[in-house]
Design a protein around this motif. Structure first.
Motif, short mmCIF file in Angstrom:
data_model
loop_
_atom_site.label_atom_id
_atom_site.label_comp_id
_atom_site.label_asym_id
_atom_site.label_seq_id
_atom_site.Cartn_x
_atom_site.Cartn_y
_atom_site.Cartn_z
N MET A 1 -5.80 -19.74 -20.87
CA MET A 1 -5.78 -18.64 -19.92
C MET A 1 -4.35 -18.26 -19.54
N MET A 2 -3.50 -19.25 -19.46
CA MET A 2 -2.09 -19.00 -19.12
C MET A 2 -1.44 -18.12 -20.18
N ASN B 1 -2.37 -14.41 -19.63
CA ASN B 1 -1.62 -13.79 -18.52
C ASN B 1 -0.18 -13.52 -18.92
N ASP B 2 0.42 -14.48 -19.60
CA ASP B 2 1.81 -14.30 -20.04
C ASP B 2 1.92 -13.15 -21.04
N LYS C 1 -0.11 -10.59 -21.24
CA LYS C 1 -0.33 -9.33 -20.51
C LYS C 1 0.98 -8.87 -19.88
N THR C 2 1.70 -9.81 -19.28
CA THR C 2 3.00 -9.48 -18.68
C THR C 2 3.96 -8.98 -19.76
N TYR D 1 3.33 -19.56 -25.82
CA TYR D 1 3.86 -18.23 -25.48
C TYR D 1 5.21 -17.99 -26.13
#
Length: 147
Positions: free
Chosen positions: A1-2, A5-6, A8-9, A48
């Motif tokens: 999940m992290m 989010n990363d 998406k940023t 990431y």
């Protein structure tokens, strides 16, 4: 999940550098996301930083994505953006002119109004004033007295 989010940023940052319509941005970023998914399937332990290394910096990725677009799409978008900016500037200028005119008008109205103050004092001591006819003097009599 992290990672999601990363990413998406990261995609939001790329979007800032894409000078094209939103639907084109979505289409381009969808193709990038498909590449990232394929990369994740091939390398399940990739984090990431590994994805960013594969994709590059947001600004350089955006530049390479812009090269995929038709010059007509970019030109129409920029022309529309320029038109919207000019419209906004014209509206703001019109509002400033109207407000300035109203301010000048109301200020000039305040300075144009000449105020005169008159005081009338009436003293009533109970005497009656003589009639107007009694106070009129015959002009011939007045002339005789003067000469």
């Amino acid at each position: 999940m992290m990672l999601a989010n990363d990413l998406k940023t990261y995609y939001d940052e790329v979007r800032r550098y894409l000078d094209c319509p939103k639907d084109e941005q979505d289409r381009l970023l969808l193709s990038v996301n498909k590449q990232v998914i394929e990369l994740q399937v091939d390398n399940p332990n990739l984090d990431y930083d590994g994805n960013v290394e594969f994709l590059g910096e947001p600004e350089s990725l955006a530049a390479s994505l812009m090269e995929r677009l038709s010059p007509d799409v970019i030109q129409k978008f920029r022309k529309r953006k320029r038109h919207l900016r000019m419209s906004a500037i014209v509206c703001i200028a019109a509002i400033v002119i109207v407000l300035s005119t109203v301010l000048i008008y109301t200020t000039s109205i305040q300075f144009k109004s000449d105020l005169t103050e008159e005081n009338t004092i009436i003293i009533d001591d109970g005497e009656t004033f003589p009639e107007v006819e009694d106070t009129l003097v015959d002009t011939e009599t007045l002339i005789k007295e003067i000469s």
